[in-house]
Design a protein around this motif. Structure first.
Motif, PDB file in Angstrom:
ATOM      1  N   ILE A  71       0.866  -1.185   0.000  1.00 45.35           N
ATOM      2  CA  ILE A  71       0.000   0.000   0.000  1.00 45.35           C
ATOM      3  C   ILE A  71       0.899   1.230   0.000  1.00 45.35           C
ATOM      4  N   GLY A  72       0.781   2.041  -1.050  1.00 48.68           N
ATOM      5  CA  GLY A  72       1.598   3.239  -1.151  1.00 48.68           C
ATOM      6  C   GLY A  72       1.295   4.229  -0.046  1.00 48.68           C
ATOM      7  N   ALA A  73       2.309   4.976   0.367  1.00 48.95           N
ATOM      8  CA  ALA A  73       2.190   5.848   1.530  1.00 48.95           C
ATOM      9  C   ALA A  73       1.129   6.928   1.377  1.00 48.95           C
ATOM     10  N   LEU A  74       0.830   7.338   0.142  1.00 55.34           N
ATOM     11  CA  LEU A  74      -0.158   8.398  -0.060  1.00 55.34           C
ATOM     12  C   LEU A  74      -1.567   7.870  -0.294  1.00 55.34           C
ATOM     13  N   THR A  75      -1.784   6.591  -0.073  1.00 52.94           N
ATOM     14  CA  THR A  75      -3.131   6.033  -0.186  1.00 52.94           C
ATOM     15  C   THR A  75      -4.007   6.624   0.908  1.00 52.94           C
ATOM     16  N   ARG A  76      -5.113   7.249   0.505  1.00 48.72           N
ATOM     17  CA  ARG A  76      -6.010   7.894   1.475  1.00 48.72           C
ATOM     18  C   ARG A  76      -6.871   6.832   2.152  1.00 48.72           C
ATOM     19  N   HIS A  77      -7.273   7.130   3.359  1.00 47.80           N
ATOM     20  CA  HIS A  77      -8.026   6.150   4.149  1.00 47.80           C
ATOM     21  C   HIS A  77      -9.305   5.708   3.460  1.00 47.80           C
ATOM     22  N   GLY A  78      -9.929   6.586   2.728  1.00 50.02           N
ATOM     23  CA  GLY A  78     -11.178   6.231   2.066  1.00 50.02           C
ATOM     24  C   GLY A  78     -11.030   5.159   1.009  1.00 50.02           C
ATOM     25  N   ALA A  79      -9.792   4.925   0.547  1.00 51.22           N
ATOM     26  CA  ALA A  79      -9.576   3.942  -0.520  1.00 51.22           C
ATOM     27  C   ALA A  79      -9.644   2.507  -0.022  1.00 51.22           C
ATOM     28  N   TYR A  80      -9.532   2.286   1.277  1.00 56.08           N
ATOM     29  CA  TYR A  80      -9.506   0.910   1.791  1.00 56.08           C
ATOM     30  C   TYR A  80     -10.885   0.258   1.760  1.00 56.08           C
TER      31      TYR A  80
END
Length: 289
Positions: A71-80
């Motif tokens: 999971i890339g560091a800039l993945t926003r929480h809403g993407a999970y």
């Protein structure tokens, strides 16, 4: 309050960001969503002289790389929430993200920011420790992988060196015969956790073959529960002795009193959350939920 004076830099590439972080050293901090850093700056609990904006960097992929979910560091929480790889392989992770903050935090906050901030009550550091994740960090000179259990040193303190930043978090993909659960209690939905407990278990023949447990809110870092993990081995999924496991976990921790809860309350809460997490994971392993 207003933050102390700082200089703003917009990174145009990962290499550019790392060069800036290396150049300014301890005075520099990367910033993406700013959901934790900006409030700390406003209260002058953090006083970076240089902010490096990393929002343009391509670090938001969720993908399988070998035997890991990266999971890339800039993945926003809403993407999970609706991502099929997380839903398929990581039920405890998926449970945990439903407790993350409020809509603005979910929209702007990132996994790299949460991991780097190392709040002892946050969900994602606990999930990383639970899954024995690797925190992938980069500097201008090198890349290194740090086990989550070694990355979190104390409350808001990590193993990151000046000039380094988190670029990804890698979670080992569990075997097919596995299940998990994560439960949390807070004063209000979206508030900091009073306590949380997560479990991942592997099963065979209706029994627990391997287990990992973690709790947050009881110490300065997420706490694993080796005594509980041993206690669960070979327990039947339909009778895992979850209440006894909760007592064992509660007896092994030494939480502090604070303005949110007493140590005695936290200990009893962790016992109850442990029972719930185990029973939910076992129920899922049996295909009942």
């Amino acid at each position: 309050m207003r933050p102390a004076t700082f200089e703003y830099h917009r990174a145009t590439s990962l290499e550019h960001a790392l060069q800036l972080l290396g150049e300014f050293g301890e005075e520099a901090r990367p910033i993406a969503g700013g959901q934790s850093l900006v409030p700390m700056m406003n209260f002058r609990l953090a006083r970076p002289g240089h902010l490096v904006d990393i929002n343009r960097l391509p670090l938001n992929a969720i993908e399988i790389v070998g035997s890991m979910l990266r999971i890339g560091a800039l993945t926003r929480h809403g993407a999970y929430f609706d991502h099929p790889l997380i839903a398929r392989h990581f039920p405890a992770f998926l449970d945990a993200v439903h407790y993350i903050g409020h809509p603005t935090i979910r929209r702007n906050g990132s996994i790299g920011g949460s991991i780097s901030h190392a709040d002892p009550t946050a969900e994602l550091p606990a999930v990383a420790v639970l899954h024995d994740a690797d925190i992938v960090v980069r500097s201008a000179a090198e890349e290194r992988r740090i086990k989550a259990s070694e990355f979190f040193v104390s409350a808001y303190v990590t193993a990151l060196e000046p000039g380094e930043m988190v670029v990804a978090v890698e979670f080992p993909i569990p075997p097919a015969a596995s299940a998990g659960s994560f439960v949390e209690m807070s004063e209000r939905s979206g508030d900091f956790a009073t306590a949380s407990v997560g479990i991942v278990l592997e099963h065979e023949g209706g029994r627990i073959a391997k287990a990992a447990m973690v709790c947050s809110g009881a110490g300065l870092v997420p706490i694993r529960a080796p005594d509980v993990e041993s206690h669960l081995l070979n327990r039947a999924l339909n009778d895992p002795h979850a209440e006894e496991a909760g007592r064992i976990f509660a007896a092994s921790i030494d939480p502090v009193d604070d303005h949110i809860a007493s140590a005695a309350y936290r200990r009893s809460l962790i016992a109850e959350l442990t029972r719930r997490a185990i029973e939910t994971a076992c129920s899922r392993a049996l295909g009942r939920s």
